[in-house]
Design a protein around this motif. Structure first.
Motif, mmCIF file in Angstrom:
data_model
loop_
_atom_site.group_PDB
_atom_site.id
_atom_site.type_symbol
_atom_site.label_atom_id
_atom_site.label_comp_id
_atom_site.label_asym_id
_atom_site.label_seq_id
_atom_site.Cartn_x
_atom_site.Cartn_y
_atom_site.Cartn_z
ATOM 1 N N LYS A 23 0.845 -1.183 0.000
ATOM 2 C CA LYS A 23 0.000 0.000 0.000
ATOM 3 C C LYS A 23 0.887 1.243 0.000
ATOM 4 C CE LYS A 23 -3.798 -2.182 2.543
ATOM 5 N NZ LYS A 23 -3.295 -3.535 2.395
ATOM 6 N N THR A 24 0.361 2.331 -0.513
ATOM 7 C CA THR A 24 1.102 3.592 -0.560
ATOM 8 C C THR A 24 1.541 3.977 0.848
ATOM 9 O OG1 THR A 24 -0.189 4.302 -2.462
ATOM 10 C CG2 THR A 24 0.989 6.015 -1.257
ATOM 11 N N GLY A 25 2.840 4.340 0.951
ATOM 12 C CA GLY A 25 3.393 4.751 2.242
ATOM 13 C C GLY A 25 3.980 3.601 3.042
ATOM 14 N N GLU A 26 3.696 2.372 2.650
ATOM 15 C CA GLU A 26 4.201 1.205 3.379
ATOM 16 C C GLU A 26 5.689 1.001 3.096
ATOM 17 O OE1 GLU A 26 3.573 -3.661 3.329
ATOM 18 O OE2 GLU A 26 2.014 -2.366 2.481
ATOM 19 N N THR A 27 6.427 0.551 4.117
ATOM 20 C CA THR A 27 7.840 0.195 3.948
ATOM 21 C C THR A 27 7.964 -1.308 4.129
ATOM 22 O OG1 THR A 27 8.619 2.333 4.742
ATOM 23 C CG2 THR A 27 10.185 0.520 4.823
ATOM 24 N N ARG A 28 8.665 -1.923 3.201
ATOM 25 C CA ARG A 28 8.780 -3.379 3.222
ATOM 26 C C ARG A 28 10.227 -3.770 3.001
ATOM 27 N NH1 ARG A 28 4.489 -7.151 0.033
ATOM 28 N NH2 ARG A 28 3.154 -6.198 1.591
ATOM 29 N N THR A 29 10.665 -4.837 3.650
ATOM 30 C CA THR A 29 12.008 -5.379 3.435
ATOM 31 C C THR A 29 11.909 -6.464 2.377
ATOM 32 O OG1 THR A 29 12.611 -4.961 5.731
ATOM 33 C CG2 THR A 29 13.983 -6.523 4.510
ATOM 34 N N VAL A 30 12.740 -6.335 1.331
ATOM 35 C CA VAL A 30 12.731 -7.336 0.268
ATOM 36 C C VAL A 30 14.091 -8.017 0.168
ATOM 37 C CG1 VAL A 30 10.926 -6.249 -1.112
ATOM 38 C CG2 VAL A 30 13.283 -5.587 -1.478
ATOM 39 N N ARG A 31 14.040 -9.274 -0.192
ATOM 40 C CA ARG A 31 15.251 -10.087 -0.335
ATOM 41 C C ARG A 31 15.588 -10.199 -1.820
ATOM 42 N NH1 ARG A 31 16.113 -15.488 -1.526
ATOM 43 N NH2 ARG A 31 17.836 -16.520 -0.457
ATOM 44 N N TYR A 47 19.376 -7.515 1.424
ATOM 45 C CA TYR A 47 18.060 -7.064 1.862
ATOM 46 C C TYR A 47 17.956 -5.555 1.692
ATOM 47 C CZ TYR A 47 17.633 -11.738 3.743
ATOM 48 O OH TYR A 47 17.567 -13.103 3.857
ATOM 49 N N TYR A 48 16.813 -5.102 1.149
ATOM 50 C CA TYR A 48 16.580 -3.679 0.905
ATOM 51 C C TYR A 48 15.304 -3.239 1.614
ATOM 52 C CZ TYR A 48 19.987 -4.054 -2.894
ATOM 53 O OH TYR A 48 21.124 -4.256 -3.633
ATOM 54 N N GLN A 49 15.329 -2.002 2.117
ATOM 55 C CA GLN A 49 14.121 -1.380 2.648
ATOM 56 C C GLN A 49 13.492 -0.589 1.501
ATOM 57 O OE1 GLN A 49 12.626 -1.170 5.740
ATOM 58 N NE2 GLN A 49 13.986 -2.704 6.634
ATOM 59 N N VAL A 50 12.275 -0.921 1.136
ATOM 60 C CA VAL A 50 11.597 -0.264 0.024
ATOM 61 C C VAL A 50 10.370 0.458 0.563
ATOM 62 C CG1 VAL A 50 10.439 -0.619 -2.187
ATOM 63 C CG2 VAL A 50 12.386 -2.053 -1.567
ATOM 64 N N THR A 51 10.292 1.777 0.286
ATOM 65 C CA THR A 51 9.119 2.550 0.672
ATOM 66 C C THR A 51 8.273 2.808 -0.571
ATOM 67 O OG1 THR A 51 10.313 3.607 2.484
ATOM 68 C CG2 THR A 51 8.289 4.690 1.728
ATOM 69 N N ILE A 52 7.012 2.466 -0.498
ATOM 70 C CA ILE A 52 6.113 2.569 -1.644
ATOM 71 C C ILE A 52 5.589 3.996 -1.763
ATOM 72 C CG2 ILE A 52 4.078 1.580 -2.771
ATOM 73 C CD1 ILE A 52 6.476 -0.376 -2.113
ATOM 74 N N LYS A 53 5.886 4.648 -2.880
ATOM 75 C CA LYS A 53 5.438 6.024 -3.105
ATOM 76 C C LYS A 53 4.063 6.071 -3.756
ATOM 77 C CE LYS A 53 9.969 8.150 -3.328
ATOM 78 N NZ LYS A 53 10.883 8.999 -4.090
ATOM 79 N N GLY A 54 3.701 5.022 -4.468
ATOM 80 C CA GLY A 54 2.389 4.999 -5.100
ATOM 81 C C GLY A 54 2.109 3.635 -5.698
#
Length: 198
Positions: A23-31, A47-54
């Motif tokens: 969802k917009t605004g959510e931060t997720r860790t991806v492998r 591992y990356y921290q990804v913040t969803i802008k839209g």
């Protein structure tokens, strides 16, 4: 910049699969796993921290007669489908013919081994570099281009020389009527003006 997915497509574990449901605004860790080198040990994941802008959804148009009319001179969807079928048949046939031609060309080049003057190879590589400089605004790596394009350039020169020899030896000439017939059929399948296809 993210590394290559550890799986392709939407398989479990791929970057795309890990983004499902965000969802917009959510931060997720991806492998993510770097593209593996077959000769090396399997790489460790990063591992990356990804913040969803839209989050956007692609909405496709309805496949109906109105849609077909927007794509060209088609009265309905059936006409569009028939035109696509004709075009695909021509393209598949052309691709198959080209594959056979490529194999024959490659065989001829391999069977007729001869050396080329270095000056000829360098001249053609210079032309490639000049063409790239015209297309790109930034500087080009001339050394990398010379190394990367050398094998293909040698093959192309050899094929051109062999082709010219074959044409002269076999007395091959372009039949104007056959060429006209071919272009007309391609133009008809693509619903294009034959003059533009030439």
């Amino acid at each position: 910049m993210l590394a290559k997915d550890d799986h392709d497509g939407n398989e479990a574990g791929s970057f795309s699969a890990q983004m499902v449901g965000v969802k917009t605004g959510e931060t997720r860790t991806v492998r993510v796993v770097e593209s593996p080198d077959p000769a090396a040990a399997p790489p460790a994941p990063t591992y990356y921290q990804v913040t969803i802008k839209g989050v956007k959804e692609k909405i496709l148009p309805t496949l109906d007669d109105a849609f077909a009319k927007t794509l060209g001179n088609y009265e309905n969807l059936d006409q569009l489908r028939e035109a696509i079928r004709r075009r695909l048949k021509i393209e598949i046939s052309a691709r198959a013919n080209q594959d056979v031609k490529n194999q024959l060309m490659d065989l001829l080049v391999k069977e007729h081994a001869f050396d080329l003057p270095e000056s000829m190879i360098e001249y053609h590589l210079d032309l490639i570099i000049e063409e790239m400089k015209k297309k790109k605004e930034q500087d080009v790596d001339e050394k990398a281009i010379r190394e990367g394009y050398r094998t293909g350039t040698i093959w192309s020169i050899k094929w051109r020389l062999l082709k010219e020899k074959l044409i002269a030896q076999e007395g091959i000439a372009l039949d104007a009527d056959e060429a006209e017939k071919y272009v007309t059929s391609v133009a008809a399948a693509r619903q294009k003006d034959p003059q533009r296809e030439w």
